[in-house]
Design a protein around this motif. Structure first.
Motif, PDB file in Angstrom:
ATOM      1  N   SER A 193       0.832  -1.206   0.000  1.00 43.75           N
ATOM      2  CA  SER A 193       0.000   0.000   0.000  1.00 43.75           C
ATOM      3  C   SER A 193       0.866   1.255   0.000  1.00 43.75           C
ATOM      4  O   SER A 193       0.594   2.224  -0.708  1.00 43.75           O
ATOM      5  CB  SER A 193      -0.920  -0.009   1.223  1.00 43.75           C
ATOM      6  OG  SER A 193      -1.672   1.177   1.287  1.00 43.75           O
ATOM      7  N   MET A 194       1.940   1.221   0.808  1.00 51.19           N
ATOM      8  CA  MET A 194       2.837   2.377   0.888  1.00 51.19           C
ATOM      9  C   MET A 194       3.564   2.574  -0.448  1.00 51.19           C
ATOM     10  O   MET A 194       3.774   3.712  -0.894  1.00 51.19           O
ATOM     11  CB  MET A 194       3.853   2.170   2.012  1.00 51.19           C
ATOM     12  CG  MET A 194       3.233   2.279   3.404  1.00 51.19           C
ATOM     13  SD  MET A 194       4.401   1.847   4.730  1.00 51.19           S
ATOM     14  CE  MET A 194       5.577   3.198   4.582  1.00 51.19           C
ATOM     15  N   THR A 195       3.923   1.466  -1.101  1.00 55.32           N
ATOM     16  CA  THR A 195       4.577   1.545  -2.413  1.00 55.32           C
ATOM     17  C   THR A 195       3.633   2.160  -3.443  1.00 55.32           C
ATOM     18  O   THR A 195       4.033   3.023  -4.239  1.00 55.32           O
ATOM     19  CB  THR A 195       5.005   0.134  -2.875  1.00 55.32           C
ATOM     20  OG1 THR A 195       5.898  -0.422  -1.911  1.00 55.32           O
ATOM     21  CG2 THR A 195       5.700   0.187  -4.227  1.00 55.32           C
ATOM     22  N   SER A 196       2.371   1.718  -3.404  1.00 58.64           N
ATOM     23  CA  SER A 196       1.360   2.264  -4.317  1.00 58.64           C
ATOM     24  C   SER A 196       1.159   3.749  -4.058  1.00 58.64           C
ATOM     25  O   SER A 196       0.999   4.547  -4.997  1.00 58.64           O
ATOM     26  CB  SER A 196       0.026   1.525  -4.138  1.00 58.64           C
ATOM     27  OG  SER A 196       0.179   0.157  -4.459  1.00 58.64           O
ATOM     28  N   SER A 197       1.156   4.123  -2.778  1.00 62.53           N
ATOM     29  CA  SER A 197       0.987   5.529  -2.409  1.00 62.53           C
ATOM     30  C   SER A 197       2.158   6.358  -2.923  1.00 62.53           C
ATOM     31  O   SER A 197       1.969   7.473  -3.432  1.00 62.53           O
ATOM     32  CB  SER A 197       0.887   5.653  -0.885  1.00 62.53           C
ATOM     33  OG  SER A 197       0.764   7.003  -0.504  1.00 62.53           O
ATOM     34  N   ALA A 198       3.359   5.825  -2.810  1.00 59.54           N
ATOM     35  CA  ALA A 198       4.550   6.530  -3.295  1.00 59.54           C
ATOM     36  C   ALA A 198       4.487   6.681  -4.815  1.00 59.54           C
ATOM     37  O   ALA A 198       4.830   7.743  -5.363  1.00 59.54           O
ATOM     38  CB  ALA A 198       5.804   5.761  -2.905  1.00 59.54           C
ATOM     39  N   ALA A 199       4.023   5.624  -5.500  1.00 61.86           N
ATOM     40  CA  ALA A 199       3.898   5.689  -6.956  1.00 61.86           C
ATOM     41  C   ALA A 199       2.860   6.737  -7.352  1.00 61.86           C
ATOM     42  O   ALA A 199       3.046   7.476  -8.330  1.00 61.86           O
ATOM     43  CB  ALA A 199       3.504   4.318  -7.494  1.00 61.86           C
ATOM     44  N   LEU A 200       1.754   6.806  -6.596  1.00 62.12           N
ATOM     45  CA  LEU A 200       0.715   7.801  -6.873  1.00 62.12           C
ATOM     46  C   LEU A 200       1.248   9.208  -6.672  1.00 62.12           C
ATOM     47  O   LEU A 200       0.980  10.114  -7.480  1.00 62.12           O
ATOM     48  CB  LEU A 200      -0.492   7.553  -5.955  1.00 62.12           C
ATOM     49  CG  LEU A 200      -1.656   8.547  -6.077  1.00 62.12           C
ATOM     50  CD1 LEU A 200      -2.249   8.485  -7.497  1.00 62.12           C
ATOM     51  CD2 LEU A 200      -2.749   8.228  -5.047  1.00 62.12           C
ATOM     52  N   THR A 201       2.008   9.402  -5.596  1.00 63.28           N
ATOM     53  CA  THR A 201       2.612  10.720  -5.323  1.00 63.28           C
ATOM     54  C   THR A 201       3.555  11.114  -6.457  1.00 63.28           C
ATOM     55  O   THR A 201       3.555  12.268  -6.926  1.00 63.28           O
ATOM     56  CB  THR A 201       3.385  10.692  -3.992  1.00 63.28           C
ATOM     57  OG1 THR A 201       2.483  10.329  -2.942  1.00 63.28           O
ATOM     58  CG2 THR A 201       3.999  12.033  -3.679  1.00 63.28           C
ATOM     59  N   SER A 202       4.350  10.126  -6.917  1.00 65.19           N
ATOM     60  CA  SER A 202       5.273  10.377  -8.023  1.00 65.19           C
ATOM     61  C   SER A 202       4.507  10.733  -9.287  1.00 65.19           C
ATOM     62  O   SER A 202       4.883  11.649 -10.041  1.00 65.19           O
ATOM     63  CB  SER A 202       6.133   9.134  -8.256  1.00 65.19           C
ATOM     64  OG  SER A 202       6.971   9.309  -9.375  1.00 65.19           O
ATOM     65  N   MET A 208       1.506  12.065  -9.445  1.00 69.76           N
ATOM     66  CA  MET A 208       0.911  13.400  -9.275  1.00 69.76           C
ATOM     67  C   MET A 208       1.974  14.479  -9.477  1.00 69.76           C
ATOM     68  O   MET A 208       1.698  15.546 -10.060  1.00 69.76           O
ATOM     69  CB  MET A 208       0.276  13.515  -7.880  1.00 69.76           C
ATOM     70  CG  MET A 208      -0.998  12.671  -7.735  1.00 69.76           C
ATOM     71  SD  MET A 208      -1.628  12.662  -6.022  1.00 69.76           S
ATOM     72  CE  MET A 208      -2.092  14.380  -5.824  1.00 69.76           C
ATOM     73  N   THR A 209       3.185  14.202  -9.001  1.00 70.15           N
ATOM     74  CA  THR A 209       4.285  15.161  -9.179  1.00 70.15           C
ATOM     75  C   THR A 209       4.601  15.333 -10.665  1.00 70.15           C
ATOM     76  O   THR A 209       4.792  16.448 -11.161  1.00 70.15           O
ATOM     77  CB  THR A 209       5.541  14.672  -8.436  1.00 70.15           C
ATOM     78  OG1 THR A 209       5.229  14.518  -7.046  1.00 70.15           O
ATOM     79  CG2 THR A 209       6.689  15.652  -8.578  1.00 70.15           C
ATOM     80  N   SER A 210       4.645  14.200 -11.387  1.00 67.23           N
ATOM     81  CA  SER A 210       4.904  14.237 -12.827  1.00 67.23           C
ATOM     82  C   SER A 210       3.795  14.995 -13.542  1.00 67.23           C
ATOM     83  O   SER A 210       4.032  15.768 -14.483  1.00 67.23           O
ATOM     84  CB  SER A 210       4.997  12.807 -13.385  1.00 67.23           C
ATOM     85  OG  SER A 210       6.082  12.126 -12.790  1.00 67.23           O
ATOM     86  N   SER A 211       2.545  14.771 -13.104  1.00 71.73           N
ATOM     87  CA  SER A 211       1.406  15.456 -13.697  1.00 71.73           C
ATOM     88  C   SER A 211       1.498  16.954 -13.465  1.00 71.73           C
ATOM     89  O   SER A 211       1.216  17.770 -14.355  1.00 71.73           O
ATOM     90  CB  SER A 211       0.118  14.900 -13.087  1.00 71.73           C
ATOM     91  OG  SER A 211      -1.013  15.554 -13.638  1.00 71.73           O
ATOM     92  N   ALA A 212       1.900  17.362 -12.262  1.00 74.88           N
ATOM     93  CA  ALA A 212       2.047  18.790 -11.940  1.00 74.88           C
ATOM     94  C   ALA A 212       3.162  19.406 -12.790  1.00 74.88           C
ATOM     95  O   ALA A 212       3.037  20.539 -13.290  1.00 74.88           O
ATOM     96  CB  ALA A 212       2.360  18.950 -10.455  1.00 74.88           C
ATOM     97  N   ALA A 213       4.256  18.640 -12.968  1.00 78.77           N
ATOM     98  CA  ALA A 213       5.364  19.138 -13.789  1.00 78.77           C
ATOM     99  C   ALA A 213       4.920  19.296 -15.238  1.00 78.77           C
ATOM    100  O   ALA A 213       5.286  20.263 -15.932  1.00 78.77           O
ATOM    101  CB  ALA A 213       6.541  18.170 -13.700  1.00 78.77           C
TER     102      ALA A 213
END
Length: 121
Positions: A89-98, A100-105
């Motif tokens: 779950s934490m890995t999935s959360s980290a991937a989602l954060t990454s 979202m960061t890519s999307s913001a960039a």
């Protein structure tokens, strides 16, 4: 002579009576000995039974300890599974954060591109 023979006969009779009494006493003693043997045999059987009972209690205690150990092992497996699920779950959360960061960039890059196009216009 007859008197002497009578006396001898009475003495023999007394000796026979004494012998029969001794025989009765011997029979009684043998009966008591047999009863003692029977009692000792019963005591030995009882001791054996108690030993078997003690072994059974020990076996049941060991079985209970094994069951408890298996239960603890199952609980540990369950905890490890939960831990693995949490890691996933934490890995999935980290991937989602990454992501979202890519999307913001990407959004920022597109904004810059629009600004550049506007500036060039």
């Amino acid at each position: 002579t007859s008197s002497s023979a009578l006396t001898s006969s009475m003495t023999s009779s007394a000796a026979l009576t004494s012998s029969m009494t001794s025989s009765a006493a011997l029979t009684s003693s043998m009966t008591s000995s047999s009863a003692l043997d029977s009692t000792m045999t019963s005591s030995a059987v009882l001791a054996s039974s108690m030993t078997s009972s003690s072994a059974l209690v020990s076996s049941m205690t060991s079985s209970a300890a094994l069951t408890f150990s298996m239960t603890s092992s199952a609980a540990l497996d369950s905890t490890m599974t939960s831990s693995a699920a949490l890691d996933s779950s934490m890995t999935s959360s980290a991937a989602l954060t990454s992501s979202m960061t890519s999307s913001a960039a990407l959004g920022s890059s597109m904004t810059s591109s629009v600004a550049l196009t506007s500036s060039m216009t």
